[in-house]
Motif scaffolding. Structure first.
Motif, PDB file in Angstrom:
ATOM      1  N   LEU A 114       4.804  -0.341   7.962  1.00 24.38           N
ATOM      2  CA  LEU A 114       4.186  -0.548   7.251  1.00 24.38           C
ATOM      3  C   LEU A 114       5.192  -0.363   5.725  1.00 24.38           C
ATOM      4  CD1 LEU A 114       0.304   0.262   8.546  1.00 24.38           C
ATOM      5  CD2 LEU A 114       1.422  -1.609   8.099  1.00 24.38           C
ATOM      6  N   PRO A 115       4.786  -0.952   5.011  1.00 22.41           N
ATOM      7  CA  PRO A 115       5.495  -0.545   3.578  1.00 22.41           C
ATOM      8  C   PRO A 115       5.164   0.862   3.388  1.00 22.41           C
ATOM      9  CG  PRO A 115       3.895  -2.659   3.579  1.00 22.41           C
ATOM     10  CD  PRO A 115       3.883  -1.588   4.588  1.00 22.41           C
ATOM     11  N   SER A 116       6.325   1.374   3.004  1.00 16.51           N
ATOM     12  CA  SER A 116       6.478   3.040   2.414  1.00 16.51           C
ATOM     13  C   SER A 116       6.465   3.178   0.834  1.00 16.51           C
ATOM     14  CB  SER A 116       8.102   3.186   3.363  1.00 16.51           C
ATOM     15  OG  SER A 116       7.945   4.693   2.531  1.00 16.51           O
ATOM     16  N   SER A 118       2.283   4.015   3.015  1.00 17.83           N
ATOM     17  CA  SER A 118       0.934   3.547   3.319  1.00 17.83           C
ATOM     18  C   SER A 118       0.665   4.733   3.636  1.00 17.83           C
ATOM     19  CB  SER A 118       1.159   2.486   4.195  1.00 17.83           C
ATOM     20  OG  SER A 118       1.905   1.301   3.309  1.00 17.83           O
ATOM     21  N   TRP A 132      -5.641   0.549   5.255  1.00 22.32           N
ATOM     22  CA  TRP A 132      -4.566   0.772   4.765  1.00 22.32           C
ATOM     23  C   TRP A 132      -4.052   0.373   3.482  1.00 22.32           C
ATOM     24  CZ3 TRP A 132      -1.346   3.622   7.362  1.00 22.32           C
ATOM     25  CH2 TRP A 132      -1.244   4.501   8.651  1.00 22.32           C
ATOM     26  N   TRP A 134      -1.266   0.111   0.742  1.00 21.90           N
ATOM     27  CA  TRP A 134       0.010   0.497   0.512  1.00 21.90           C
ATOM     28  C   TRP A 134       0.306   1.313  -0.753  1.00 21.90           C
ATOM     29  CZ3 TRP A 134       4.027  -4.029  -2.086  1.00 21.90           C
ATOM     30  CH2 TRP A 134       5.175  -2.401  -2.293  1.00 21.90           C
ATOM     31  N   TYR A 136       2.388   1.928  -3.185  1.00 29.15           N
ATOM     32  CA  TYR A 136       3.579   1.589  -4.418  1.00 29.15           C
ATOM     33  C   TYR A 136       3.262   2.826  -5.867  1.00 29.15           C
ATOM     34  CZ  TYR A 136       7.210  -0.808  -6.802  1.00 29.15           C
ATOM     35  OH  TYR A 136       7.992  -1.083  -7.416  1.00 29.15           O
ATOM     36  N   ARG A 149      -1.839   0.510  -5.986  1.00 30.80           N
ATOM     37  CA  ARG A 149      -2.317   0.329  -5.169  1.00 30.80           C
ATOM     38  C   ARG A 149      -2.840  -1.128  -4.065  1.00 30.80           C
ATOM     39  NH1 ARG A 149      -4.286   4.986  -7.621  1.00 30.80           N
ATOM     40  NH2 ARG A 149      -3.784   6.765  -6.663  1.00 30.80           N
ATOM     41  N   ASP A 192       8.227  -3.162   5.960  1.00 34.83           N
ATOM     42  CA  ASP A 192       8.326  -2.208   4.937  1.00 34.83           C
ATOM     43  C   ASP A 192       9.371  -3.861   4.477  1.00 34.83           C
ATOM     44  OD1 ASP A 192       9.147  -0.641   3.742  1.00 34.83           O
ATOM     45  OD2 ASP A 192       9.795   0.866   5.578  1.00 34.83           O
ATOM     46  N   GLY A 197       3.339  -8.283   3.484  1.00 34.12           N
ATOM     47  CA  GLY A 197       2.595  -7.750   4.021  1.00 34.12           C
ATOM     48  C   GLY A 197       1.524  -9.156   3.559  1.00 34.12           C
TER      49      GLY A 197
END
Length: 203
Positions: A114-116, A118, A132, A134, A136, A149, A192, A197
């Motif tokens: 998943l995007p980091s 998350s 979940w 992300w 950011y 978020r 990621d 997404g």
């Protein structure tokens, strides 16, 4: 995402189909054998595209049905590693996401892809539900604002993912009663990277 694969298969034509024209009878059996089934190392068959050749017709001793050798081309769903695909969110838990294409449901995005960064955290509007998010900006020198978020929570929303790997697991000899149904083909996806997404993130 889709490709044509030439296969050769030996099939027994049941007696109740012998009244049909040969090609129609063989097509019926090929559909029964391949349609909506995973062909190991090839992918998921979504259609029998054409029959190239039919040979044989031998009747073996003690059998009342002829056996033919058939060459045909199948339409196979087999995305390539690195391909970008849009799918629907089917389910999620603390391990990651499960996505669906409608005709294929065994697409998984593990939490590490998943995007980091998350995190799986409670929904502020429903404390009994987790989702979940992300977050950011959290990894950028501690900077954080109320607008950075990005949640993943709506079942059915469109998720854009990159194919990370495709696996064809061996059929287990035994399967526990509480285990997930066996999947002969599993796609692992990643979110990621930029542009991946929920597509609502990037609109």
């Amino acid at each position: 995402m889709f490709s044509l694969s030439l296969v050769e298969h030996t099939l027994r034509l049941p007696p109740h189909l012998l009244s049909l024209p040969l090609e129609k009878a063989v097509k019926h059996e090929l559909d029964e054998l391949f349609l909506d089934k995973v062909v190991p190392k090839l992918g998921l068959c979504v259609s029998v595209y054409e029959i190239k050749n039919i040979t044989g017709g031998f009747i073996f001793p003690g059998d009342g049905a002829p056996t033919y050798t058939v060459k045909c081309r199948l339409v196979i769903f087999r995305p390539f590693v690195g391909e970008i695909i849009d799918a629907k969110l089917k389910d999620y838990d603390e391990n990651g996401l499960r996505l669906s294409l409608g005709f294929f449901d065994d697409i998984y995005v593990p939490s590490i892809l998943l995007p980091s960064p998350s995190n799986f955290k409670p929904d502020p509007e429903n404390k009994n539900r987790r989702r979940w998010v992300w977050e950011y900006g959290d990894a950028n020198d501690g900077e954080q604002t109320s607008g950075d978020r990005f949640p993943i929570e709506e079942i059915g929303e469109t998720i854009r993912f990159r194919v990370q790997s495709i696996n064809y697991p061996s059929i287990p000899l035994e399967q526990p009663n509480n285990s997930k149904p066996f999947a002969p083909m599993v796609i692992t996806g990643s979110l990621d990277n930029d542009g991946l997404g929920p597509i609502s993130w990037w609109e």
